[in-house]
Design a protein around this motif. Structure first.
Motif, PDB file in Angstrom:
ATOM      1  N   PHE A  12       0.815  -1.213   0.000  1.00  0.00           N
ATOM      2  CA  PHE A  12       0.000   0.000   0.000  1.00  0.00           C
ATOM      3  C   PHE A  12       0.847   1.261   0.000  1.00  0.00           C
ATOM      4  N   TRP A  13       1.850   1.345   0.845  1.00  0.00           N
ATOM      5  CA  TRP A  13       2.663   2.559   0.951  1.00  0.00           C
ATOM      6  C   TRP A  13       3.511   2.788  -0.287  1.00  0.00           C
ATOM      7  N   GLN A  14       3.975   1.708  -0.868  1.00  0.00           N
ATOM      8  CA  GLN A  14       4.739   1.853  -2.106  1.00  0.00           C
ATOM      9  C   GLN A  14       3.838   2.342  -3.242  1.00  0.00           C
ATOM     10  N   LEU A  15       2.625   1.781  -3.323  1.00  0.00           N
ATOM     11  CA  LEU A  15       1.660   2.253  -4.321  1.00  0.00           C
ATOM     12  C   LEU A  15       1.321   3.720  -4.098  1.00  0.00           C
ATOM     13  N   PHE A  16       1.198   4.107  -2.836  1.00  0.00           N
ATOM     14  CA  PHE A  16       0.899   5.496  -2.494  1.00  0.00           C
ATOM     15  C   PHE A  16       2.008   6.426  -2.995  1.00  0.00           C
ATOM     16  N   ARG A  17       3.260   6.047  -2.775  1.00  0.00           N
ATOM     17  CA  ARG A  17       4.401   6.858  -3.243  1.00  0.00           C
ATOM     18  C   ARG A  17       4.400   6.992  -4.758  1.00  0.00           C
ATOM     19  N   LEU A  18       4.129   5.887  -5.440  1.00  0.00           N
ATOM     20  CA  LEU A  18       4.075   5.906  -6.894  1.00  0.00           C
ATOM     21  C   LEU A  18       2.933   6.797  -7.379  1.00  0.00           C
ATOM     22  N   ALA A  19       1.767   6.628  -6.790  1.00  0.00           N
ATOM     23  CA  ALA A  19       0.599   7.428  -7.187  1.00  0.00           C
ATOM     24  C   ALA A  19       0.843   8.914  -6.961  1.00  0.00           C
ATOM     25  N   LYS A  20       1.481   9.243  -5.864  1.00  0.00           N
ATOM     26  CA  LYS A  20       1.760  10.640  -5.540  1.00  0.00           C
ATOM     27  C   LYS A  20       2.612  11.295  -6.632  1.00  0.00           C
ATOM     28  N   ILE A  21       3.629  10.603  -7.077  1.00  0.00           N
ATOM     29  CA  ILE A  21       4.494  11.138  -8.131  1.00  0.00           C
ATOM     30  C   ILE A  21       3.724  11.267  -9.443  1.00  0.00           C
ATOM     31  N   LEU A  22       2.934  10.251  -9.764  1.00  0.00           N
ATOM     32  CA  LEU A  22       2.204  10.269 -11.030  1.00  0.00           C
ATOM     33  C   LEU A  22       1.117  11.343 -11.055  1.00  0.00           C
ATOM     34  N   ILE A  23       0.470  11.578  -9.930  1.00  0.00           N
ATOM     35  CA  ILE A  23      -0.581  12.591  -9.851  1.00  0.00           C
ATOM     36  C   ILE A  23      -0.002  13.996 -10.054  1.00  0.00           C
ATOM     37  N   GLN A  24       1.232  14.202  -9.644  1.00  0.00           N
ATOM     38  CA  GLN A  24       1.866  15.512  -9.798  1.00  0.00           C
ATOM     39  C   GLN A  24       2.106  15.867 -11.269  1.00  0.00           C
ATOM     40  N   ASN A  25       2.252  14.858 -12.113  1.00  0.00           N
ATOM     41  CA  ASN A  25       2.509  15.080 -13.543  1.00  0.00           C
ATOM     42  C   ASN A  25       1.705  14.090 -14.389  1.00  0.00           C
ATOM     43  N   PRO A  26       0.389  14.207 -14.384  1.00  0.00           N
ATOM     44  CA  PRO A  26      -0.428  13.205 -15.081  1.00  0.00           C
ATOM     45  C   PRO A  26      -0.173  13.135 -16.596  1.00  0.00           C
ATOM     46  N   LEU A  27       0.249  14.230 -17.193  1.00  0.00           N
ATOM     47  CA  LEU A  27       0.517  14.217 -18.628  1.00  0.00           C
ATOM     48  C   LEU A  27       1.785  13.458 -18.993  1.00  0.00           C
ATOM     49  N   PHE A  28       2.581  13.121 -17.992  1.00  0.00           N
ATOM     50  CA  PHE A  28       3.817  12.385 -18.229  1.00  0.00           C
ATOM     51  C   PHE A  28       3.629  10.869 -18.100  1.00  0.00           C
ATOM     52  N   ILE A  29       2.480  10.437 -17.595  1.00  0.00           N
ATOM     53  CA  ILE A  29       2.270   9.008 -17.343  1.00  0.00           C
ATOM     54  C   ILE A  29       2.319   8.200 -18.642  1.00  0.00           C
ATOM     55  N   TYR A  30       1.492   8.568 -19.608  1.00  0.00           N
ATOM     56  CA  TYR A  30       1.419   7.793 -20.851  1.00  0.00           C
ATOM     57  C   TYR A  30       2.752   7.770 -21.603  1.00  0.00           C
ATOM     58  N   PRO A  31       3.425   8.926 -21.791  1.00  0.00           N
ATOM     59  CA  PRO A  31       4.725   8.858 -22.470  1.00  0.00           C
ATOM     60  C   PRO A  31       5.749   8.004 -21.720  1.00  0.00           C
ATOM     61  N   THR A  32       5.685   8.006 -20.396  1.00  0.00           N
ATOM     62  CA  THR A  32       6.604   7.188 -19.605  1.00  0.00           C
ATOM     63  C   THR A  32       6.320   5.703 -19.823  1.00  0.00           C
ATOM     64  N   LEU A  33       5.051   5.353 -19.842  1.00  0.00           N
ATOM     65  CA  LEU A  33       4.684   3.960 -20.110  1.00  0.00           C
ATOM     66  C   LEU A  33       5.095   3.545 -21.520  1.00  0.00           C
ATOM     67  N   GLN A  34       4.893   4.439 -22.493  1.00  0.00           N
ATOM     68  CA  GLN A  34       5.319   4.136 -23.860  1.00  0.00           C
ATOM     69  C   GLN A  34       6.828   3.931 -23.933  1.00  0.00           C
ATOM     70  N   ALA A  35       7.573   4.782 -23.270  1.00  0.00           N
ATOM     71  CA  ALA A  35       9.036   4.661 -23.256  1.00  0.00           C
ATOM     72  C   ALA A  35       9.462   3.346 -22.615  1.00  0.00           C
ATOM     73  N   THR A  36       8.769   2.960 -21.566  1.00  0.00           N
ATOM     74  CA  THR A  36       9.072   1.705 -20.876  1.00  0.00           C
ATOM     75  C   THR A  36       8.804   0.513 -21.790  1.00  0.00           C
ATOM     76  N   ARG A  37       7.659   0.515 -22.442  1.00  0.00           N
ATOM     77  CA  ARG A  37       7.325  -0.580 -23.370  1.00  0.00           C
ATOM     78  C   ARG A  37       8.336  -0.656 -24.513  1.00  0.00           C
ATOM     79  N   LYS A  38       8.672   0.504 -25.080  1.00  0.00           N
ATOM     80  CA  LYS A  38       9.626   0.560 -26.188  1.00  0.00           C
ATOM     81  C   LYS A  38      10.969  -0.017 -25.746  1.00  0.00           C
TER      82      LYS A  38
END
Length: 163
Positions: A12-38
C-alpha cells in the motif's frame, strides 16, 4: 521491468508513493509507459532474457530506458532539465521499490544516470542512431564486483555479471 508484475508486488505505501508522483505530472504518465514498453521491446529483440540479469544487457536496458523517458517528456515540454528530472524521479523510485541487493540497486541507479547524461547529446538523434550509440557504449561497460568501484566509472556503464 514488467509493469503489471511490478505494480502487483507493491504494498500500500509503495503504491501510495508511486501514485503521488504520477498525480503531480499526469501528462507524463502515458509517455513514460510508452518509453518503458519501447525499451522492453528493443531489449527483448536484442538480448532476449539476458537484459533481466546483471550483465551488459541490463546496463544497456537501464540507460536506454532513461533516454527514452527523457525523449518522450522532452517532446511534451521542450525542456531537457524537466525531462531528466522526471526520468530521475521515476527511475529512482523504481530502484527504491525493486527487491535488489545494494550493489544491484547502485549499479542500476548509476546506469540510469548515464542514460540521462547521454540524452543531453542525443536529443536530436534518430532512434536507430541512439540504439547503435548505446550498443557501442555498452561494449565499453566496466565490470564491477564491489559498490566502491562504481564511483571509478563516472562516464561508463557498469555491470556485475559476465554474459
Amino acid at each position: 521491468m514488467n509493469i503489471r508484475g511490478f505494480v502487483k508486488q507493491l504494498n500500500f505505501w509503495q503504491l501510495f508513493r508511486l501514485a503521488k508522483i504520477l498525480i503531480q505530472n499526469p501528462l507524463f504518465i502515458y509517455p513514460t509507459l510508452q518509453a518503458t514498453r519501447k525499451t522492453l521491446v528493443i531489449c527483448d529483440a536484442l538480448y532476449k532474457k539476458e537484459h533481466h540479469r546483471n550483465g551488459k544487457a541490463n546496463a544497456f536496458r537501464h540507460a536506454l530506458w532513461n533516454i527514452w523517458i527523457c525523449l518522450a517528456i522532452f517532446k511534451r515540454t521542450n525542456n531537457k532539465e524537466k525531462s531528466t528530472n522526471w526520468a530521475k524521479k521515476i527511475t529512482d523510485l523504481h530502484e527504491k521499490l525493486a527487491p535488489n541487493s545494494a550493489i544491484e540497486k547502485e549499479m542500476d541507479l548509476h546506469n540510469n544516470k548515464i542514460g540521462r547524461q547521454y540524452f543531453f547529446n542525443l536529443s536530436t538523434t534518430s532512434e536507430e542512431e541512439i540504439v547503435a550509440f548505446l550498443k557501442q557504449n555498452t561494449q565499453k561497460a566496466k565490470r564491477i564486483t564491489d559498490l566502491k568501484e562504481i564511483s571509478n566509472h563516472k562516464n561508463n556503464l557498469v555491470y556485475l555479471l559476465e554474459e
